[in-house]
Design a protein around this motif. Structure first.
Motif, mmCIF file in Angstrom:
data_model
loop_
_atom_site.group_PDB
_atom_site.id
_atom_site.type_symbol
_atom_site.label_atom_id
_atom_site.label_comp_id
_atom_site.label_asym_id
_atom_site.label_seq_id
_atom_site.Cartn_x
_atom_site.Cartn_y
_atom_site.Cartn_z
ATOM 1 N N ALA A 85 0.827 -1.210 0.000
ATOM 2 C CA ALA A 85 0.000 0.000 0.000
ATOM 3 C C ALA A 85 0.856 1.252 0.000
ATOM 4 O O ALA A 85 0.420 2.303 -0.492
ATOM 5 N N THR A 86 2.085 1.178 0.522
ATOM 6 C CA THR A 86 2.935 2.375 0.577
ATOM 7 C C THR A 86 3.429 2.782 -0.802
ATOM 8 O O THR A 86 3.961 3.875 -0.969
ATOM 9 N N ILE A 97 -4.273 -3.220 3.014
ATOM 10 C CA ILE A 97 -4.432 -4.098 1.845
ATOM 11 C C ILE A 97 -5.397 -5.247 2.148
ATOM 12 O O ILE A 97 -5.407 -6.250 1.436
ATOM 13 N N HIS A 98 -6.218 -5.069 3.176
ATOM 14 C CA HIS A 98 -7.246 -6.081 3.468
ATOM 15 C C HIS A 98 -8.103 -6.403 2.236
ATOM 16 O O HIS A 98 -8.341 -7.586 1.936
ATOM 17 N N SER A 159 3.943 -8.415 6.262
ATOM 18 C CA SER A 159 5.226 -7.973 6.834
ATOM 19 C C SER A 159 5.201 -6.544 7.370
ATOM 20 O O SER A 159 6.201 -6.087 7.936
ATOM 21 N N ALA A 160 4.099 -5.815 7.221
ATOM 22 C CA ALA A 160 4.015 -4.463 7.771
ATOM 23 C C ALA A 160 2.555 -4.116 8.018
ATOM 24 O O ALA A 160 1.666 -4.587 7.299
ATOM 25 N N PRO A 167 -2.943 -4.742 7.567
ATOM 26 C CA PRO A 167 -1.717 -5.046 6.822
ATOM 27 C C PRO A 167 -1.535 -4.053 5.685
ATOM 28 O O PRO A 167 -2.499 -3.674 5.012
ATOM 29 N N ILE A 168 -0.296 -3.605 5.488
ATOM 30 C CA ILE A 168 -0.015 -2.666 4.399
ATOM 31 C C ILE A 168 1.047 -3.214 3.442
ATOM 32 O O ILE A 168 1.309 -2.608 2.396
ATOM 33 N N ARG A 169 1.634 -4.341 3.767
ATOM 34 C CA ARG A 169 2.590 -4.966 2.857
ATOM 35 C C ARG A 169 2.538 -6.473 3.063
ATOM 36 O O ARG A 169 2.469 -6.955 4.200
#
Length: 228
Positions: A85-86, A97-98, A159-160, A167-169
């Motif tokens: 997402a970043t 990112i769900h 992982s993030a 979750p964003i990654r």
């Protein structure tokens, strides 16, 4: 700002869900980044699977079937997809990112509506309930690789996370089995798509340049007299 009109826009790989009856796309999933590597495996369906055990001819395989195929090779694909997402600051992501993860997970899950229908049939005393049929799934890797598949593996490594633990990654390990005419009923849209995929391979193989026996240190007489 300088622009370069002659730079082609990269093609993305993706997954398309198709209505097997109408042939219309129901959902298109574009992978955010193309995987760096692809692992592909092809296992031939040989008619004579059991080879001769030696010169004595005691093997149980049928020698008449040694060069025959029972059907298309069983082909599998494996790759790792990334979702981040970043890398998309211009896109609002209140849930991280769900949504992207859920979309991929639903490729291997029946919907709640279909599960409730199955539960109602079970309560009515239906002896045999047919397995739930999913939409036809296509994997696309450019215009030369469009094939019907079944997802055999979906492993997610998050992982993030943001402050709300969204979750964003994540990286996803995805395994696919290419569905062939051996897996699908005659006349099924997926079977026709597989035949088109195989015909594309035939066209590409026909375009390849053939080699010369001399490059192998052989000549036609060596082949004809069985000297190799």
């Amino acid at each position: 700002m300088t622009t370069y009109a002659d730079i082609p826009k990269p093609i993305r790989s993706g997954i398309v869900l198709v209505d097997p009856e109408r042939g219309t796309p129901q959902r298109i999933i574009i992978l955010q980044f193309n995987p760096d590597t692809l692992e592909r495996s092809l296992a031939p369906q040989s008619a004579g699977d059991q080879a001769d055990s030696g010169g004595g001819g005691s093997g149980s395989g049928d020698k008449n079937e040694a060069l025959r195929l029972k059907g298309p090779a069983q082909e599998t694909w494996k790759f790792t997809a990334e979702i981040d997402a970043t890398d998309q600051f211009e896109v609002a992501a209140p849930d991280g990112i769900h949504p992207q993860l859920a979309t991929l997970e639903m490729l291997v899950q029946p919907t709640t509506a279909k599960l409730r229908d199955a539960m109602r049939l079970s309560k009515k005393g239906t002896i045999e309930i047919s397995p739930i049929e999913m939409p036809l799934t296509l994997f696309t890797w450019g215009s030369k690789r469009v094939m019907p598949v079944r997802i055999t593996e979906l492993s997610i490594n998050e992982s993030a996370f943001d402050v709300n633990l969204n979750p964003i990654r994540a990286s996803l390990s995805i395994g696919l089995k290419v569905l062939t005419v051996s897996d699908l009923p005659a006349g099924h849209r997926g079977a026709e798509l597989y035949l088109a995929h195989l015909a594309q391979k035939e066209r590409l193989a026909a375009a390849a340049r053939g080699g010369a026996l001399s490059a192998l240190g052989l000549n036609s007489g060596d082949i004809g007299l069985g000297r190799v």
